[in-house]
Design a protein around this motif. Sequence first.
Motif, short mmCIF file in Angstrom:
data_model
loop_
_atom_site.label_atom_id
_atom_site.label_comp_id
_atom_site.label_asym_id
_atom_site.label_seq_id
_atom_site.Cartn_x
_atom_site.Cartn_y
_atom_site.Cartn_z
N MET A 1 33.44 82.99 -24.98
CA MET A 1 33.43 83.92 -26.15
C MET A 1 34.68 83.75 -27.17
SD MET A 1 32.50 87.31 -26.99
CE MET A 1 32.72 88.50 -27.57
N LEU A 2 35.95 83.38 -26.89
CA LEU A 2 36.66 82.97 -27.66
C LEU A 2 36.44 81.60 -28.52
CD1 LEU A 2 39.63 83.28 -28.72
CD2 LEU A 2 40.53 81.73 -27.00
N LEU A 3 35.96 80.71 -27.78
CA LEU A 3 35.49 79.49 -28.59
C LEU A 3 34.27 79.84 -29.58
CD1 LEU A 3 35.31 76.51 -28.91
CD2 LEU A 3 33.91 76.19 -27.29
N GLN A 4 33.47 80.87 -29.32
CA GLN A 4 32.54 81.22 -30.19
C GLN A 4 32.86 81.93 -31.69
OE1 GLN A 4 29.93 83.69 -27.67
NE2 GLN A 4 28.50 82.07 -27.32
N MET A 5 33.99 82.83 -31.20
CA MET A 5 34.71 83.26 -32.50
C MET A 5 35.32 82.42 -33.10
SD MET A 5 36.12 86.67 -30.47
CE MET A 5 37.84 86.43 -31.29
N ILE A 6 36.07 81.34 -32.42
CA ILE A 6 36.55 80.12 -33.19
C ILE A 6 35.80 79.33 -34.27
CG2 ILE A 6 38.19 78.25 -33.28
CD1 ILE A 6 39.49 79.37 -30.58
N GLU A 7 34.60 79.10 -33.54
CA GLU A 7 33.59 78.46 -34.17
C GLU A 7 33.07 79.06 -35.34
OE1 GLU A 7 33.26 75.19 -33.62
OE2 GLU A 7 33.23 74.84 -31.45
N ARG A 8 33.00 80.39 -35.37
CA ARG A 8 32.30 81.09 -36.25
C ARG A 8 33.36 81.16 -37.46
NH1 ARG A 8 32.05 85.98 -34.12
NH2 ARG A 8 29.94 85.43 -33.04
N THR A 18 40.98 70.71 -36.58
CA THR A 18 42.64 70.20 -36.21
C THR A 18 43.56 71.14 -36.96
OG1 THR A 18 41.66 67.94 -36.07
CG2 THR A 18 43.89 68.16 -36.71
N ARG A 19 43.03 71.54 -38.28
CA ARG A 19 43.91 72.63 -39.04
C ARG A 19 44.24 73.50 -38.30
NH1 ARG A 19 43.19 75.41 -44.62
NH2 ARG A 19 44.84 76.50 -44.63
N PHE A 20 43.01 74.17 -37.83
CA PHE A 20 42.94 75.63 -37.05
C PHE A 20 44.10 75.54 -36.01
CE2 PHE A 20 41.70 78.55 -33.67
CZ PHE A 20 41.73 79.61 -34.39
N GLY A 21 43.79 74.44 -35.12
CA GLY A 21 44.63 74.42 -33.92
C GLY A 21 46.27 74.23 -34.63
N ARG A 22 46.58 73.36 -35.19
CA ARG A 22 47.96 73.30 -35.72
C ARG A 22 48.22 74.50 -36.41
NH1 ARG A 22 47.29 68.71 -39.12
NH2 ARG A 22 47.24 67.49 -37.38
N ARG A 29 44.81 69.60 -30.96
CA ARG A 29 43.74 69.41 -29.99
C ARG A 29 43.17 70.80 -29.46
NH1 ARG A 29 41.31 65.46 -29.15
NH2 ARG A 29 40.50 66.00 -27.47
N LEU A 30 43.66 71.75 -29.88
CA LEU A 30 43.10 73.08 -29.19
C LEU A 30 41.49 73.33 -29.37
CD1 LEU A 30 44.04 75.88 -28.01
CD2 LEU A 30 43.90 76.55 -30.43
N VAL A 31 41.10 73.15 -30.36
CA VAL A 31 39.69 73.51 -30.47
C VAL A 31 38.77 72.57 -29.56
CG1 VAL A 31 37.80 73.64 -31.99
CG2 VAL A 31 39.93 74.64 -32.76
N PHE A 32 39.17 71.08 -29.87
CA PHE A 32 38.61 70.01 -29.13
C PHE A 32 38.74 70.32 -27.75
CE2 PHE A 32 40.05 68.31 -33.01
CZ PHE A 32 38.69 67.82 -33.61
N ARG A 43 48.44 84.41 -23.52
CA ARG A 43 49.22 84.01 -24.63
C ARG A 43 48.61 83.32 -25.96
NH1 ARG A 43 55.17 81.36 -24.10
NH2 ARG A 43 56.01 82.11 -25.62
N VAL A 44 47.69 82.38 -25.62
CA VAL A 44 47.23 81.59 -26.64
C VAL A 44 45.91 82.31 -27.08
CG1 VAL A 44 45.57 79.35 -26.75
CG2 VAL A 44 47.96 79.46 -25.42
N ARG A 45 45.37 83.02 -26.20
CA ARG A 45 44.17 83.80 -26.76
C ARG A 45 44.71 84.86 -27.85
NH1 ARG A 45 39.37 84.63 -24.39
NH2 ARG A 45 40.13 83.42 -22.42
N ARG A 46 45.80 85.38 -27.53
CA ARG A 46 46.24 86.75 -28.41
C ARG A 46 46.72 85.84 -29.63
NH1 ARG A 46 48.81 88.50 -23.61
NH2 ARG A 46 50.74 87.72 -24.31
N ARG A 47 47.26 84.87 -29.49
CA ARG A 47 47.82 84.24 -30.77
C ARG A 47 46.82 83.52 -31.52
NH1 ARG A 47 52.24 79.32 -29.96
NH2 ARG A 47 53.41 80.67 -30.72
N VAL A 48 45.57 83.17 -31.12
CA VAL A 48 44.37 82.74 -31.78
C VAL A 48 43.72 84.08 -32.50
CG1 VAL A 48 42.19 81.96 -31.47
CG2 VAL A 48 43.88 80.54 -30.44
N GLU A 49 43.56 85.20 -31.83
CA GLU A 49 43.18 86.14 -32.31
C GLU A 49 43.98 86.77 -33.31
OE1 GLU A 49 42.15 88.76 -28.84
OE2 GLU A 49 40.59 87.80 -28.45
#
Length: 61
Positions: A1-8, A18-22, A29-32, A43-49
């Motif tokens: 689910m999180l990955l789908q949100m990121i891809e969108r 790369t820019r997103f993760g940084r 390397r986060l997305v990869f 913690r990472v999930r909240r930070r990404v959202e």
Amino acid sequence: MLLQMIERFLRDEDMTPTRFGRDCARDPRLVFDLRLGREPGDRVRRRVEHFMNTYRRSISR
């Protein structure tokens, strides 16, 4: 689910993985890694959202 949100988000904002993760987690390397099956912690999930919500709000102004 999180990955789908990121891809969108990446598609909608024309941002590289790369820019997103940084920018959101200081991890280029986060997305990869997520694509390879890495399970992010809360913690990472909240930070990404938070990053995606904040980024969209700052762009729409």
